[in-house]
Design a protein around this motif. Structure first.
Motif, short mmCIF file in Angstrom:
data_model
loop_
_atom_site.label_atom_id
_atom_site.label_comp_id
_atom_site.label_asym_id
_atom_site.label_seq_id
_atom_site.Cartn_x
_atom_site.Cartn_y
_atom_site.Cartn_z
N ILE A 196 2.15 -1.32 35.65
CA ILE A 196 2.75 -2.61 35.36
C ILE A 196 3.71 -2.95 34.33
N LYS A 197 4.94 -3.25 34.49
CA LYS A 197 6.11 -3.18 33.61
C LYS A 197 6.00 -4.31 32.48
N VAL A 198 4.94 -4.92 32.42
CA VAL A 198 5.19 -6.25 31.56
C VAL A 198 5.33 -5.70 29.86
N MET A 199 4.59 -4.65 29.66
CA MET A 199 4.62 -3.96 28.37
C MET A 199 4.62 -2.38 28.90
N ASP A 200 4.98 -1.80 27.42
CA ASP A 200 5.06 -0.35 27.87
C ASP A 200 3.42 0.32 27.59
N ASP A 201 3.31 1.43 28.14
CA ASP A 201 1.90 1.88 28.21
C ASP A 201 1.48 2.03 26.88
N THR A 202 2.12 2.51 25.99
CA THR A 202 1.86 2.56 24.57
C THR A 202 1.14 1.24 24.08
N SER A 203 1.64 0.27 24.23
CA SER A 203 1.43 -1.11 23.88
C SER A 203 0.04 -1.73 24.37
N ILE A 204 0.16 -1.08 25.90
CA ILE A 204 -1.22 -1.74 26.60
C ILE A 204 -2.56 -0.69 26.17
N ALA A 205 -2.07 0.49 25.86
CA ALA A 205 -3.21 1.40 25.48
C ALA A 205 -3.54 0.75 24.06
#
Ligand code: UDP
Length: 240
Positions: A196-205
């Motif tokens: 999901i391109k809402v936030m990058d993976d680093t932020s979501i993690a």
């Protein structure tokens, strides 16, 4: 209000592009004023607010380095400086409408604003000031979404609000597909798995590791931020 009857503390993140309005570049004063009013509304309703603004309306490291002349690292530092320009503009607009505000930069630029000092940021928030965190994380190869998530965790925000032009997270672009479906809620793992391109993976993690909920909502509907943050009504998606 949260469980301990403390004030709600939120970090609002919006992109630099939001500031550009129809121009696609630079800072549109009308949009700046609009956002300042929306933030003022939150402040008037006893919500503690921090803000992170992107820099995409001025420059992004990846695009700047495309031709191979500007190195990515330098391009990223240029991007971080762009976020300082936006933060100073936002500070002016907030002050203009009577909101007490400070900018803290992850890169020292003491003639322009304070440097980010965690305990000092907390003190500002406790005094009812809005704090704008500028210059991202201070490191190249990161984004302002990651900076926003990091700061939200540091200041122990209840939630990070990603304020966008759309009213949540869709399975496909709602501007292009009529049958796009909005998620009310999704898990961090689902957001990561489905890219999901809402936030990058680093932020979501980072949000996942620290159990920080991410709300995605439309900031261009007047009163929407307050409705969602204070009254839990309105349309939005939440990643938790
Ligand atoms: N940037 C960076 N480190 C950070 C945050 C931002 O290097 O911690 C740079 C990066 O080049 C990025 C630019 O600053 O492209 C502007 O930020 P971003 O693209 O996140 O802005 P937005 O898309 O939200 O406007």
């Amino acid at each position: 209000m949260n469980a301990q009857n403390k004030k709600s503390r939120v970090l609002v993140k919006f992109s630099g592009e939001a500031l550009a309005g129809g121009n696609g570049f630079g800072v549109d004063i009308k949009i700046l004023q609009y956002i300042a009013q929306e933030i003022k509304l939150l402040a008037q309703n006893d919500i503690e607010i921090c803000i992170v603004i992107g820099g995409g309306n001025i420059i992004r490291g990846v695009s700047a380095s495309e031709g191979g002349i500007i190195r990515r690292t330098s391009g990223d530092y240029m991007g971080m400086l762009a976020t300082v320009i936006n933060a100073v503009a936002m500070q002016e607009a907030l002050e203009h409408c009577g909101v007490d505000v400070r900018v803290q930069s992850a890169i020292e630029i003491q003639e322009i604003c304070e440097t980010y000092i965690h305990r000092r940021a907390i003190r500002h928030i406790q005094k009812g000031r809005v704090v704008i965190f500028a210059a991202g994380t201070g490191n190249p190869f990161f984004t302002t979404d990651t900076a926003a998530t990091l700061r939200a965790i540091e200041i122990e925000a209840d939630v990070i609000v990603k304020a966008t032009k759309v009213d949540g997270i869709y399975n496909k672009d709602p501007n292009k597909f009529d049958d796009a479906v909005r998620f009310d809620s999704l898990s961090y793992d689902q957001a990561l798995k489905d890219d999901i391109k809402v936030m990058d993976d680093t932020s979501i993690a980072l949000a996942k590791d620290n159990r920080l909920p991410i709300i995605v909502c439309n900031m261009f509907k007047p009163g929407n931020l307050l409705d969602i943050i204070k009254y839990n009504r309105g349309i939005y998606s939440i990643v938790k």
